[in-house]
Design a protein around this motif. Sequence first.
Motif, PDB file in Angstrom:
ATOM      1  N   ARG A  29       1.142  -1.205   0.087  1.00 15.06           N
ATOM      2  CA  ARG A  29      -0.120   0.005  -0.047  1.00 15.06           C
ATOM      3  C   ARG A  29       0.781   1.202   0.038  1.00 15.06           C
ATOM      4  NH1 ARG A  29      -4.916   2.074   0.677  1.00 15.06           N
ATOM      5  NH2 ARG A  29      -5.226   3.684   1.942  1.00 15.06           N
ATOM      6  N   GLU A  89      -7.228   3.762  -5.902  1.00 11.42           N
ATOM      7  CA  GLU A  89      -7.048   2.954  -4.955  1.00 11.42           C
ATOM      8  C   GLU A  89      -7.769   3.192  -3.589  1.00 11.42           C
ATOM      9  OE1 GLU A  89      -2.780   0.703  -2.884  1.00 11.42           O
ATOM     10  OE2 GLU A  89      -2.913   3.024  -3.401  1.00 11.42           O
ATOM     11  N   GLU A  90      -7.838   4.180  -3.389  1.00 10.72           N
ATOM     12  CA  GLU A  90      -8.424   4.546  -2.004  1.00 10.72           C
ATOM     13  C   GLU A  90      -9.923   4.484  -1.868  1.00 10.72           C
ATOM     14  OE1 GLU A  90      -8.283   6.188   1.897  1.00 10.72           O
ATOM     15  OE2 GLU A  90      -6.768   5.579   0.646  1.00 10.72           O
ATOM     16  N   TRP A 128      -9.720   0.459  -1.701  1.00 11.40           N
ATOM     17  CA  TRP A 128      -9.417   0.023  -0.310  1.00 11.40           C
ATOM     18  C   TRP A 128     -10.480   0.331   0.672  1.00 11.40           C
ATOM     19  CZ3 TRP A 128      -9.655   2.204   4.388  1.00 11.40           C
ATOM     20  CH2 TRP A 128      -8.873   1.662   5.527  1.00 11.40           C
ATOM     21  N   THR A 129     -11.325   1.359   0.436  1.00 14.09           N
ATOM     22  CA  THR A 129     -12.252   1.688   1.311  1.00 14.09           C
ATOM     23  C   THR A 129     -13.571   0.503   1.459  1.00 14.09           C
ATOM     24  OG1 THR A 129     -12.109   4.069   1.351  1.00 14.09           O
ATOM     25  CG2 THR A 129     -14.122   3.329   1.882  1.00 14.09           C
ATOM     26  N   ARG A 182     -12.222   7.088   7.253  1.00 14.89           N
ATOM     27  CA  ARG A 182     -11.460   7.641   6.292  1.00 14.89           C
ATOM     28  C   ARG A 182     -12.026   9.089   5.807  1.00 14.89           C
ATOM     29  NH1 ARG A 182      -7.282   5.625   6.326  1.00 14.89           N
ATOM     30  NH2 ARG A 182      -6.486   4.221   5.090  1.00 14.89           N
ATOM     31  N   GLU A 191      -3.673  -2.068   5.698  1.00 15.86           N
ATOM     32  CA  GLU A 191      -2.831  -0.712   5.487  1.00 15.86           C
ATOM     33  C   GLU A 191      -1.471  -1.505   4.810  1.00 15.86           C
ATOM     34  OE1 GLU A 191      -2.904   2.202   5.367  1.00 15.86           O
ATOM     35  OE2 GLU A 191      -4.911   2.653   6.447  1.00 15.86           O
TER      36      GLU A 191
END
Length: 412
Positions: A33, A263-264, A267-268, A347, A412
């Motif tokens: 990450r 990516e965020e 990931w979320t 987030r 993470e």
Amino acid sequence: MNLHRPRLAVVSTVVLAGSLLAAPAATSGTPTRDRHPASTESAQVVLDWQRTAFATVYPANPVPVGVPLLGYTSTAMYDAVRWSTWRHDSSETAAVAAAAHAVLVHYVPAAAGALDARLAATLTGVPDGAAEDRGVRIGEKVAARLIEDRADDGYGDPTVHYTLPPGIGTWQPVAPATDMLGAWLGSMDPLVVRRLARVDGPDKLTSDDYATDYDEVRLLGSATSTIRTSAQTETARFFSANSATMVGDALVRYLEGHPVSLEETAWTFAAMHGAMTDSIIRCWQLKRDVGFWRPIEAVAAAAADGNPDTRPEAGWTPLLSPTPPYSDYVSGHGCVTSPQVEVIRARFGETVPLELRSSVAPTAPRTYATLGALEHDALGSRIWGGLHFRDAMTDAYAVGRRTARAVMQALE
């Protein structure tokens, strides 16, 4: 466009509880990450395939049964993003779509035709060429590895049943049913965490705490309650819609207006749905192995519960019916709602304006000033609806929050 691509060669990875996570060594040549290139592609593909996952998994499955499928799909999408971004010549859009498509087709084969069409539509927006081909192969390989790793994880195991005998304080299936829904969920291997969250179990029937919770749900959760407010009634009904998709749907729409990186975004949703999955596994362990009775059973048999501060009420029925076909402790609604909210809070902050929409009240969406206010109403709704004791709700929220924090740390 040809959707039948050759498989990607096996890449060196560390597989952690069903997620294709990269080895941490800086010299391994695998993505982490913190150390891999950022994608320049739009996050919309993740949002589109989240919607596709919601529509594919539901209403084909009962709410709790569908939760792991969301976890598998979102995990695969996140892994596809990470592996594709490590290759400068791969399309993340193609990788995400191919991964989600392959996972959903495997677990919901009846939807294959619609999913094939959805994949073709996504790939029309990707320029033909080597990057598209490589992205599709990466997505297919990620999905294949996840499916292989989860093949014997206990999902859908027909040999697992609810077996607790009848007794005061013990939930029982309502005839003609002879089992609880999805008893096998409590025996599944966790998706992300290594250890499931712990709670202290339901209050003793003879305790003051139980008597307090009993009177609260008896008075406020009755179908004929005269002290439940109209706002509480409306809230109970609003939150009786699919708890596995309500918050996620709101986040999809929020991120369309307030986009973050690909990516965020991936990931979320991997964190949200991974935490939901591991929370629901813990929840179903407790529902199956503890089997604490529902308010409708407790009110009818209060004269025999050994607590002098509880009293039966003939003909008592909950506001919301039918009562779900599994026990009270802990609340599945709480174990699904709380991890989603906890990830979003971490987030995007406490005051992120999510617009919740309910199939029960489609013309009356809700936006809360804080996530805490949203949780207050979601938690209270199951008491005001007559389905749960407060202890089952607060402990479910503890499970969900603890699981979400562990999952976020793991990813993470």
